[in-house]
Design a protein around this motif. Structure first.
Motif, PDB file in Angstrom:
ATOM      1  N   LEU A 146       0.824  -1.207   0.000  1.00 45.80           N
ATOM      2  CA  LEU A 146       0.000   0.000   0.000  1.00 45.80           C
ATOM      3  C   LEU A 146       0.856   1.253   0.000  1.00 45.80           C
ATOM      4  O   LEU A 146       0.581   2.216  -0.733  1.00 45.80           O
ATOM      5  N   ALA A 147       1.929   1.241   0.818  1.00 43.28           N
ATOM      6  CA  ALA A 147       2.830   2.400   0.853  1.00 43.28           C
ATOM      7  C   ALA A 147       3.475   2.621  -0.512  1.00 43.28           C
ATOM      8  O   ALA A 147       3.607   3.762  -0.980  1.00 43.28           O
ATOM      9  N   MET A 148       3.864   1.527  -1.182  1.00 40.74           N
ATOM     10  CA  MET A 148       4.451   1.657  -2.516  1.00 40.74           C
ATOM     11  C   MET A 148       3.415   2.152  -3.528  1.00 40.74           C
ATOM     12  O   MET A 148       3.733   2.924  -4.434  1.00 40.74           O
ATOM     13  N   ARG A 149       2.166   1.733  -3.354  1.00 40.30           N
ATOM     14  CA  ARG A 149       1.109   2.173  -4.267  1.00 40.30           C
ATOM     15  C   ARG A 149       0.876   3.687  -4.144  1.00 40.30           C
ATOM     16  O   ARG A 149       0.721   4.379  -5.150  1.00 40.30           O
ATOM     17  N   ILE A 150       0.883   4.183  -2.900  1.00 34.58           N
ATOM     18  CA  ILE A 150       0.689   5.621  -2.680  1.00 34.58           C
ATOM     19  C   ILE A 150       1.798   6.406  -3.366  1.00 34.58           C
ATOM     20  O   ILE A 150       1.554   7.417  -4.032  1.00 34.58           O
ATOM     21  N   ARG A 151       3.041   5.920  -3.224  1.00 35.10           N
ATOM     22  CA  ARG A 151       4.169   6.603  -3.865  1.00 35.10           C
ATOM     23  C   ARG A 151       4.032   6.557  -5.395  1.00 35.10           C
ATOM     24  O   ARG A 151       4.300   7.544  -6.090  1.00 35.10           O
ATOM     25  N   THR A 152       3.586   5.406  -5.905  1.00 33.97           N
ATOM     26  CA  THR A 152       3.422   5.259  -7.350  1.00 33.97           C
ATOM     27  C   THR A 152       2.337   6.194  -7.882  1.00 33.97           C
ATOM     28  O   THR A 152       2.451   6.732  -8.987  1.00 33.97           O
ATOM     29  N   GLU A 153       1.292   6.406  -7.093  1.00 34.80           N
ATOM     30  CA  GLU A 153       0.199   7.284  -7.514  1.00 34.80           C
ATOM     31  C   GLU A 153       0.585   8.762  -7.470  1.00 34.80           C
ATOM     32  O   GLU A 153       0.062   9.574  -8.228  1.00 34.80           O
ATOM     33  N   ARG A 154       1.484   9.106  -6.562  1.00 33.55           N
ATOM     34  CA  ARG A 154       1.846  10.522  -6.364  1.00 33.55           C
ATOM     35  C   ARG A 154       2.610  11.093  -7.556  1.00 33.55           C
ATOM     36  O   ARG A 154       2.545  12.283  -7.831  1.00 33.55           O
ATOM     37  N   PHE A 155       3.364  10.232  -8.232  1.00 32.44           N
ATOM     38  CA  PHE A 155       4.200  10.693  -9.345  1.00 32.44           C
ATOM     39  C   PHE A 155       3.889   9.873 -10.596  1.00 32.44           C
ATOM     40  O   PHE A 155       3.369   8.764 -10.516  1.00 32.44           O
ATOM     41  N   LYS A 156       4.209  10.461 -11.745  1.00 30.71           N
ATOM     42  CA  LYS A 156       4.177   9.667 -12.977  1.00 30.71           C
ATOM     43  C   LYS A 156       5.403   8.747 -12.927  1.00 30.71           C
ATOM     44  O   LYS A 156       6.537   9.217 -13.058  1.00 30.71           O
ATOM     45  N   THR A 157       5.156   7.465 -12.710  1.00 29.78           N
ATOM     46  CA  THR A 157       6.238   6.536 -12.350  1.00 29.78           C
ATOM     47  C   THR A 157       6.484   5.492 -13.429  1.00 29.78           C
ATOM     48  O   THR A 157       5.545   4.886 -13.957  1.00 29.78           O
ATOM     49  N   LEU A 158       7.771   5.285 -13.726  1.00 28.63           N
ATOM     50  CA  LEU A 158       8.216   4.125 -14.509  1.00 28.63           C
ATOM     51  C   LEU A 158       8.677   3.064 -13.527  1.00 28.63           C
ATOM     52  O   LEU A 158       9.550   3.319 -12.691  1.00 28.63           O
ATOM     53  N   VAL A 159       8.103   1.882 -13.606  1.00 23.83           N
ATOM     54  CA  VAL A 159       8.512   0.764 -12.749  1.00 23.83           C
ATOM     55  C   VAL A 159       9.302  -0.228 -13.598  1.00 23.83           C
ATOM     56  O   VAL A 159       8.808  -0.722 -14.616  1.00 23.83           O
ATOM     57  N   ILE A 160      10.542  -0.489 -13.183  1.00 27.61           N
ATOM     58  CA  ILE A 160      11.378  -1.499 -13.847  1.00 27.61           C
ATOM     59  C   ILE A 160      11.366  -2.753 -12.976  1.00 27.61           C
ATOM     60  O   ILE A 160      11.829  -2.720 -11.831  1.00 27.61           O
ATOM     61  N   LEU A 161      10.799  -3.831 -13.485  1.00 24.78           N
ATOM     62  CA  LEU A 161      10.695  -5.092 -12.745  1.00 24.78           C
ATOM     63  C   LEU A 161      11.798  -6.019 -13.237  1.00 24.78           C
ATOM     64  O   LEU A 161      11.668  -6.694 -14.266  1.00 24.78           O
TER      65      LEU A 161
END
Length: 559
Positions: A96-111
Motif C-alpha cells: 500500500l505504501a508503494m502504491r501511494i508513492r506510485t500514484e503521487r508521481f508519474k512513475t516508470l517501474v522497472i521489474l
C-alpha cells in the motif's frame, strides 16, 4: 529501443539471455522517458539487496540518481534522487505504501527478473497492488519459465498451440542470437562422472556410477556423495578446473573462477581445497554476511583466481571476468541452472569463452545441451480430450519428481564413504565430445580438453573439438586390438567375457544418456548390424565388434 518508442506501451516484457545488456536497455528507456517528461520518477524492483546496489551504481553512470536504501517505512527520500530501488520481498511487506508513492508521481517501474513476482502469491499480489497505477512498467527477465502455475503480474498470456496459456514477450533476444552477435561467450561444459560409494540409513552400502540410470533418490545420493569434500571427486574436479583457469589466464590474465556450493560448510571446505590446489586463498561469499556485496564487488575489481559462493552469486550479479565455473550444488532446477550459467557468459572482448565443470547427472546434462532453447512460462496443462484424461495425474507425478519429496527429509541420513572422478565428456553447441567416462583425471586425454586456448571464436572451438574427438577415436581403434589381445590373454575365458560385457553395457548406458534410446533397443540394433546372439552368450570377438561399432556411432553422432 526502436520497438518500444514506436509503440509506447504501458507494459513491455523484454526477455534476453543473461549478459545481453538488459540493464543498459532499461536505463536507456528510463533516461529517454524522463527527458521527454513522460515520467517523473523511477522505481526499480530487484530480487536481492546486492542487485539494488548494482542497479543504483549503473543508474548513476547513466545520470539517474537512485536511492537503494529506501524502505516503505521510511516514507520520503532525499530530493537528490529521481527514483528508488527495492526488493520484491520489500514490496510485499507494505504494498500500500508503494502504491501511494506510485500514484503521487508519474512513475516508470522497472521489474528486474520479473519471474520472481511469481515466487509466492504474496509477492505477486504485492507487486500487482503496488504498481497497478504506474504510468509505465518495463519487465525484464532472462528466464521466463517457472515450474509453478502462478501467473506473473503485468505479463501477457495467450493460448499456445495446445490451448495452454503461455507467456508472450514483446521482445526476445536469445542465447543463440547473442552468441552470433558476439555479445555472449560460447560455453564449454566439462562433465565428470566416477564411482560413488555411500551407506544408507538402513546400513546398506551402495556403489553406483555417477550418470548411470538411477532412481531420483539414488541420483541425489550419488550427487551428494560426489560433492562431499571428504571424498576424491570434488578435489579432483577443483584441481581440473584450476588447470583450466590457468590455461584461460594465459590469454585473459584477469580471468576468475566461481564455485557454486550447496551450503556454507561445503563452501568453506571447497575454499580450503582450492587454497591447496592453487596456492591462493579463495574469496568466500555467504548470503547471510553483511559484507557479502562488498566481497563480490572487490572480487569483480581485482584479479584473484577463485570465489566460492552459496547461491549468493546467482542472477543479475555482474562479475564480467568470471570465465571458469564449478557447479557443485545439489540445486538442479532449470531456472537456477540457467541463472548460474548466466554469470559466465557476459563477453568483454571477442574470442573469450566460458568453461563450466559439472557432475554427469542426467538433468544437468540435459540443461547444458539445451542452452539455446527458447522457453516461455506455461500455466499448467489443459485436459482437452479423452486421450488426455490422465493429464492431471501426470502433472502431479512430474511435480513430485521435480520438486522436493518426502525422502529429501532424509538428506543427511546417509554417509558418503568414497568417490573418485573420471573425465566424462564435453558438451558444446548441442554436441558431445569425449570418452564416455573412461578417462582418468590428470591424463593426457583430459588435458586435450582442459588445454583448449582461452581465446577462440565459436567456430574454431567446434572445429578443435571435432578434431580432438576424431584423433582420439583413431588412437583408440589402433590400440584396442593390441590392448585387448594382451589383457585378455592374461585372464580366463569367463573373465574375458565378463570384462567385455561390462564395457559394452557401460557404453550402452552412455548412449542412452546421449540419445534417450532404451538399452534393449541399442543392444538389438547392435545385434542386427553386427550379427550374433544376445550379449549374455556372445563370444569375445562378437562383443568387441559391438563395442567398436557403438564407438563409431558415437563419433558419427558428435561430428
Amino acid at each position: 529501443m526502436k520497438q518500444y518508442f514506436d509503440s509506447h506501451p504501458r507494459d513491455f516484457l523484454a526477455v534476453a539471455t543473461p549478459g545481453a545488456g538488459k540493464t543498459t536497455f532499461a536505463l536507456s528507456v528510463a533516461a529517454e522517458l524522463l527527458g521527454r517528461r513522460v515520467v517523473d520518477r523511477v522505481t526499480i524492483v530487484a530480487p536481492t539487496e546486492h542487485l539494488k546496489l548494482q542497479w543504483a551504481e549503473a543508474a548513476a553512470r547513466a545520470g539517474i540518481p537512485i536511492d537503494p536504501t529506501y524502505s516503505a517505512g521510511k516514507g520520503k527520500t532525499s530530493q537528490d534522487f529521481v527514483g528508488i530501488a527495492v526488493t520484491y520481498a520489500g514490496v510485499a511487506v507494505n504494498p500500500l505504501a508503494m502504491r501511494i508513492r506510485t500514484e503521487r508521481f508519474k512513475t516508470l517501474v522497472i521489474l528486474d527478473e520479473v519471474h520472481h513476482a511469481g515466487d509466492a502469491l504474496s509477492w505477486g499480489e504485492g507487486v500487482r497492488e503496488a504498481f497497478e497505477p504506474a504510468t509505465r512498467r518495463l519487465a525484464l527477465t532472462g528466464t521466463p519459465f517457472r515450474s509453478d502455475i502462478n501467473p506473473i503480474p503485468f505479463v501477457t498470456y495467450a493460448p499456445g498451440d495446445n490451448g495452454v496459456p503461455t507467456s508472450v514477450a514483446d521482445y526476445t533476444y536469445g542465447y543463440a542470437h547473442a552468441l552470433s552477435d558476439h555479445v555472449v561467450r560460447p560455453v564449454l561444459f566439462m562433465a565428470y562422472s566416477g564411482e560413488m560409494t555411500w551407506r544408507t540409513r538402513a546400513g546398506d552400502e551402495i556403489a553406483a556410477r555417477l550418470g548411470e540410470p538411477l532412481t531420483k533418490d539414488l541420483t541425489n545420493q550419488a550427487l551428494r556423495t560426489a560433492l562431499d569434500p571428504g571424498g576424491s571427486w570434488i578435489p579432483s574436479v577443483l584441481a581440473a578446473a584450476d588447470k583450466r583457469l590457468s590455461e584461460v589466464r594465459r590469454h585473459v590474465p584477469d580471468a576468475g573462477g566461481l564455485v557454486i556450493a550447496t551450503d556454507q560448510d561445503s563452501a568453506r571446505a571447497y575454499a580450503k581445497i582450492l587454497k591447496t590446489v592453487s596456492g591462493e586463498s579463495a574469496t568466500v561469499v555467504l548470503s547471510d554476511e553483511k559484507a557479502a556485496s562488498k566481497k563480490i564487488s572487490d572480487f569483480s575489481a581485482n584479479d584473484k583466481r577463485w570465489m566460492v559462493a552459496v547461491r549468493m552469486v546467482s542472477e543479475g550479479v555482474d562479475v564480467p571476468r568470471l570465465a571458469v565455473g564449478v557447479y557443485a550444488t545439489t540445486t538442479s532446477t532449470p531456472l537456477f541452472f540457467a541463472q548460474a550459467v548466466g554469470r559466465f557468459v557476459r563477453a568483454r572482448t571477442r574470442g573469450e569463452m566460458a568453461s563450466i565443470f559439472l557432475p554427469s547427472v542426467p538433468s544437468l546434462l540435459g540443461f547444458a545441451s539445451e542452452m539455446e532453447v527458447q522457453r516461455d512460462h506455461v500455466l499448467g496443462r489443459k485436459v482437452n480430450d479423452d486421450g488426455d484424461i490422465f493429464a492431471a495425474e501426470n502433472d502431479l507425478l512430474a511435480q513430485a519428481n521435480a520438486g522436493e519429496g518426502a525422502s529429501d527429509e532424509l538428506e543427511f541420513s546417509f554417509e558418503a564413504l568414497g568417490s573418485e572422478a573420471r573425465f566424462d565428456r564435453v558438451l558444446y553447441d548441442g554436441g558431445e565430445f569425449g570418452h564416455a567416462g573412461e578417462v582418468h583425471v590428470g591424463s593426457e586425454e583430459e588435458m586435450d580438453f582442459l588445454g583448449i586456448p582461452g581465446l577462440l571464436e565459436p567456430d574454431q572451438v567446434r572445429e578443435l573439438l571435432h578434431s580432438r574427438q576424431s584423433e582420439r577415436a583413431k588412437k583408440q581403434k589402433a590400440t584396442r586390438i593390441e590392448e585387448a589381445a594382451d589383457s585378455l590373454a592374461e585372464v580366463s575365458t569367463h573373465e574375458q567375457l565378463a570384462v567385455l560385457r561390462r564395457e559394452l553395457n557401460g557404453l550402452v548406458a552412455a548412449w542412452y544418456h546421449r540419445t534417450g534410446q532404451p538399452h534393449g533397443v541399442t543392444h538389438a540394433a547392435l545385434r542386427k548390424e553386427c550379427g550374433g546372439p544376445a550379449a549374455a552368450v556372445a563370444t569375445s570377438d562378437q562383443l568387441m565388434t559391438r563395442i567398436d561399432r557403438l564407438r563409431e556411432w558415437a563419433t558419427r553422432k558428435s561430428s
